[in-house]
Design a protein around this motif. Structure first.
Motif, short mmCIF file in Angstrom:
data_model
loop_
_atom_site.label_atom_id
_atom_site.label_comp_id
_atom_site.label_asym_id
_atom_site.label_seq_id
_atom_site.Cartn_x
_atom_site.Cartn_y
_atom_site.Cartn_z
N VAL A 1 33.45 -50.66 23.02
CA VAL A 1 32.82 -49.93 21.92
C VAL A 1 33.70 -50.00 20.67
O VAL A 1 34.91 -49.79 20.73
CB VAL A 1 32.61 -48.43 22.28
CG1 VAL A 1 31.82 -47.73 21.17
CG2 VAL A 1 31.89 -48.30 23.62
N MET A 2 33.05 -50.28 19.53
CA MET A 2 33.72 -50.24 18.24
C MET A 2 33.24 -49.01 17.49
O MET A 2 32.04 -48.78 17.36
CB MET A 2 33.40 -51.49 17.43
CG MET A 2 33.89 -52.78 18.04
SD MET A 2 33.53 -54.22 16.97
CE MET A 2 34.56 -53.85 15.55
N ALA A 3 34.16 -48.22 16.98
CA ALA A 3 33.80 -47.08 16.16
C ALA A 3 33.42 -47.57 14.77
O ALA A 3 34.07 -48.46 14.21
CB ALA A 3 34.96 -46.09 16.07
N SER A 4 32.38 -46.97 14.21
CA SER A 4 31.94 -47.40 12.89
C SER A 4 31.47 -46.20 12.07
O SER A 4 31.28 -45.10 12.60
CB SER A 4 30.79 -48.41 13.01
OG SER A 4 29.61 -47.78 13.45
N MET A 5 31.30 -46.45 10.79
CA MET A 5 30.64 -45.48 9.93
C MET A 5 29.66 -46.24 9.04
O MET A 5 29.85 -47.43 8.77
CB MET A 5 31.65 -44.71 9.07
CG MET A 5 32.43 -45.55 8.09
SD MET A 5 33.62 -44.53 7.14
CE MET A 5 34.27 -45.77 5.99
N HIS A 6 28.59 -45.57 8.62
CA HIS A 6 27.60 -46.20 7.76
C HIS A 6 27.99 -45.96 6.31
O HIS A 6 28.21 -44.82 5.89
CB HIS A 6 26.21 -45.63 8.03
CG HIS A 6 25.14 -46.32 7.24
ND1 HIS A 6 24.63 -47.54 7.59
CD2 HIS A 6 24.50 -45.95 6.09
CE1 HIS A 6 23.71 -47.91 6.71
NE2 HIS A 6 23.62 -46.95 5.79
N GLU A 7 28.14 -47.03 5.56
CA GLU A 7 28.51 -46.96 4.15
C GLU A 7 27.35 -47.52 3.34
O GLU A 7 27.07 -48.73 3.38
CB GLU A 7 29.78 -47.76 3.90
CG GLU A 7 30.29 -47.71 2.48
CD GLU A 7 30.73 -46.32 2.07
OE1 GLU A 7 30.31 -45.88 0.98
OE2 GLU A 7 31.49 -45.67 2.83
#
Length: 288
Positions: free
Chosen positions: A150-156
């Motif tokens: 799993v890769m942690a991400s955020m929506h920009e």
């Protein structure tokens, strides 16, 4: 599930203080940055933790050990609150040294045997998280549902040209690749990596395979192997359809450079009523 904190770097952006004090020990007011990662891991159910450090960072080992002299003083004086403040984390914390600064992939290889057949969450102490649900717990939940790394991400939603941007598969879950700092309009998505990972055990086999190729290429060219990163292993997993992303909830604090560190100090202080009052007074004075 095990936890890894990669904390072997020099911290040159914070000189001169990092000449003698590890960057990971720089505090958000009274709490060293690295303590926030440890607390996040423990609150996510991770109690076997290894910190990859280097020769200049013995201070971290001392910090996570008992302070017997202070304990004795506080016990004798009945200072319960101070006793609680210096109590070591409820975790098994080990240290492994990276003897040569040869990149994060090389650093992670130092703990390959310690990880064994377990999955692990990898954190870099530049990236702290504030939120109701610990970041590591969010990644673990995604892994339990998918069985994938799993890769942690955020929506920009705006410009993502300064990030590593995820290329998302047609199913909307898996990650096909990462595009570093894409030109505006060329980004594959607006989902950006925040540098926190949960790796299935097979990641380390790919990591070792990539290192062997890295060394062989250097030797063929008559050179000393340079820095080695985790990209080879991650690409192998993505090509096999074994990486998904987790859009994380909460706030990310980037302490990798002085301005971001100051922002993190202020944001943390703003969560503490007695410290928030100091910020409010400063802002009021500045506005006069």
């Amino acid at each position: 599930m095990k936890g890894i904190i990669v904390a072997a770097g020099y911290g040159t952006r914070f000189l001169p203080v990092t000449k003698t004090i590890p960057k990971e020990m720089l505090p958000l007011v009274t709490i060293p940055s690295i303590q926030f990662i440890i607390d996040e891991f423990v609150n996510s159910g991770i109690t076997d933790i290894v910190i990859i450090s280097s020769r200049r960072k013995k201070m971290m080992e001392d910090y996570f050990d008992r302070e017997v002299e202070l304990e004795s003083v506080f016990l004798r004086e009945g200072k319960t609150r101070q006793l609680e403040a210096i109590e070591p984390p409820k975790a098994n914390i080990a240290f492994v040294r990276q003897q040569k600064m040869m990149g994060t992939g090389h650093a992670l290889l130092q703990v390959k045997e310690w990880i064994g057949k377990d999955a692990c969450v990898v954190a870099y102490p530049d990236d702290l998280h504030m939120g109701n649900v610990p970041l590591a717990a969010q990644l673990i939940k995604t892994w339990e549902l998918t069985g994938c790394s799993v890769m942690a991400s955020m929506h920009e939603s705006g410009d993502v040209s300064r990030y590593g941007v995820l290329s998302i598969a047609a199913d909307g879950k898996h990650v096909n690749g990462i595009v570093e700092k894409p030109a505006p309009g060329k980004e594959p998505s607006h989902e950006v990596s925040i540098g926190r990972y949960l790796y299935a055990p097979e990641f380390f086999e790919h990591l070792a395979e990539g290192w062997a190729l890295h060394v062989a290429e250097a030797e063929k060219a008559g050179k000393t192997p340079g820095e080695y990163f985790h990209v080879y292993a991650l690409n192998k997993l993505m090509a096999a359809g074994k990486v998904v992303y987790c859009r994380t909830e909460g706030d990310r604090l980037d302490t990798g450079e002085p301005a971001g560190y100051l922002d993190a100090v202020l944001r943390y202080a703003d969560t503490q009523p007695e410290l928030r009052a100091v910020i409010d007074r400063f802002v009021k004075d500045r506005s006069k």
